[in-house]
Scaffold this motif. Structure first.
Motif, short mmCIF file in Angstrom:
data_model
loop_
_atom_site.label_atom_id
_atom_site.label_comp_id
_atom_site.label_asym_id
_atom_site.label_seq_id
_atom_site.Cartn_x
_atom_site.Cartn_y
_atom_site.Cartn_z
N SER A 126 1.06 -1.39 -0.65
CA SER A 126 0.16 -0.37 0.07
C SER A 126 0.73 0.58 0.19
CB SER A 126 -1.07 0.23 1.58
OG SER A 126 -1.36 1.05 1.08
N THR A 127 2.28 1.18 0.84
CA THR A 127 2.84 2.33 0.63
C THR A 127 3.73 2.87 -0.36
OG1 THR A 127 3.19 2.46 2.89
CG2 THR A 127 4.77 3.04 2.08
N ILE A 128 4.09 1.63 -1.06
CA ILE A 128 4.21 1.72 -2.42
C ILE A 128 3.77 2.09 -3.63
CG2 ILE A 128 6.13 0.55 -4.29
CD1 ILE A 128 7.06 -1.49 -2.28
N ILE A 129 2.46 1.77 -3.28
CA ILE A 129 1.94 1.98 -4.49
C ILE A 129 0.94 3.82 -3.92
CG2 ILE A 129 -1.29 2.11 -5.38
CD1 ILE A 129 -0.61 -1.62 -4.99
N GLN A 130 1.61 3.83 -3.00
CA GLN A 130 0.54 5.65 -2.55
C GLN A 130 1.86 6.16 -3.73
OE1 GLN A 130 -0.50 6.98 1.18
NE2 GLN A 130 -1.64 4.12 2.01
N LEU A 131 3.11 5.70 -3.29
CA LEU A 131 4.72 6.73 -3.84
C LEU A 131 4.09 6.28 -5.35
CD1 LEU A 131 7.25 5.26 -1.55
CD2 LEU A 131 6.10 7.35 -1.58
N VAL A 132 4.29 5.91 -5.86
CA VAL A 132 4.27 5.74 -7.43
C VAL A 132 3.43 6.81 -7.82
CG1 VAL A 132 3.16 3.68 -9.32
CG2 VAL A 132 5.04 3.37 -7.10
#
Length: 233
Positions: free
Chosen positions: A199-205
């Motif tokens: 979830s954290t990575i998706i938000q950054l992307v």
């Protein structure tokens, strides 16, 4: 802006090209200041950091590793440039491991014919992931100690964290499109930690995509876990 960027990111075949960074994308502030002696050193660092071409490295553990490979003065400052990384993907960056039985993945794919996710998007995304997820360290006894192992190459990053999760993020150029691939695997009992990191990575992307190429049409996909056991995907 055009002068500094033109020199820093000029291809090797261009006469403006200058090797200011090593293969890992690390450049010393002293070398940068020497190359652009007509500009104020602090102004250069602030400018490049503000536009997220680089980030200054403050972590004691990382600086210690850098100083082992540099012959320059140990009190020099260093900048990390994702756009200057020349390393190729490690040959065994993602291997099946029975200790990590659970997989999850996500993909952002450009679906706009003739348009691409930009190179600046790639650089900024990898920079943010490296410093917010992969190279975070803890202070123990007043000294900063790295808690994660990280591999970085010209279009991707892989790291393992203390929560028992391995993660890989890669920007891939395919015929007619560019896509962002996110692959994760975790130890038994660590599914929730794996989901949080995804979830954290998706938000950054998505934040970087909206900031640098908001008009490019994209589609999102969750990837079937059975497809993620081998790399390349």
């Amino acid at each position: 802006l055009s002068e500094v960027n033109g020199v820093l990111f000029a291809p090797e075949s261009f006469k403006q090209h200058c090797d200011l960074a090593n293969a890992t994308g690390v450049a010393s502030v002293s070398r940068l200041a020497k190359k652009f002696s007509q500009h104020d050193q602090e102004m250069l660092v602030l400018f490049l950091s503000h536009f997220e071409f680089c980030q200054e490295i403050h972590d004691d553990g990382v600086l210690q590793l850098i100083n082992q490979d540099h012959c320059e003065t140990t009190n020099d400052r260093y900048l990390f440039f994702p756009g200057l990384v020349s390393l190729k993907v490690p040959s065994q960056v993602w291997e099946p491991n029975p200790r990590f039985p659970h997989y999850c993945g996500w993909m952002l794919q450009c679906c706009d014919p003739g348009r691409y996710l930009t190179s600046q998007f790639l650089q900024v995304l990898l920079l943010r992931i490296a410093f917010s997820c992969a190279l975070v360290s803890d202070d123990q006894g007043g000294s900063s100690i790295l808690q994660r192992k990280c591999n970085f190459w010209r279009n991707g990053i892989y790291w393992s964290n203390r929560d028992g999760v391995n993660a890989l993020v890669e920007i891939r150029d395919l015929p007619q499109m560019r896509e962002v691939l996110v692959m994760l695997c975790c130890l038994a009992g660590k599914k929730m930690e794996c989901a949080r990191l995804r979830s954290t990575i998706i938000q950054l992307v998505l934040k970087a995509k909206e900031q640098f190429c908001s008009s490019v049409q994209t589609k999102q996909f969750f990837i079937r876990p059975s497809l993620l056991r081998e790399y390349p995907f």
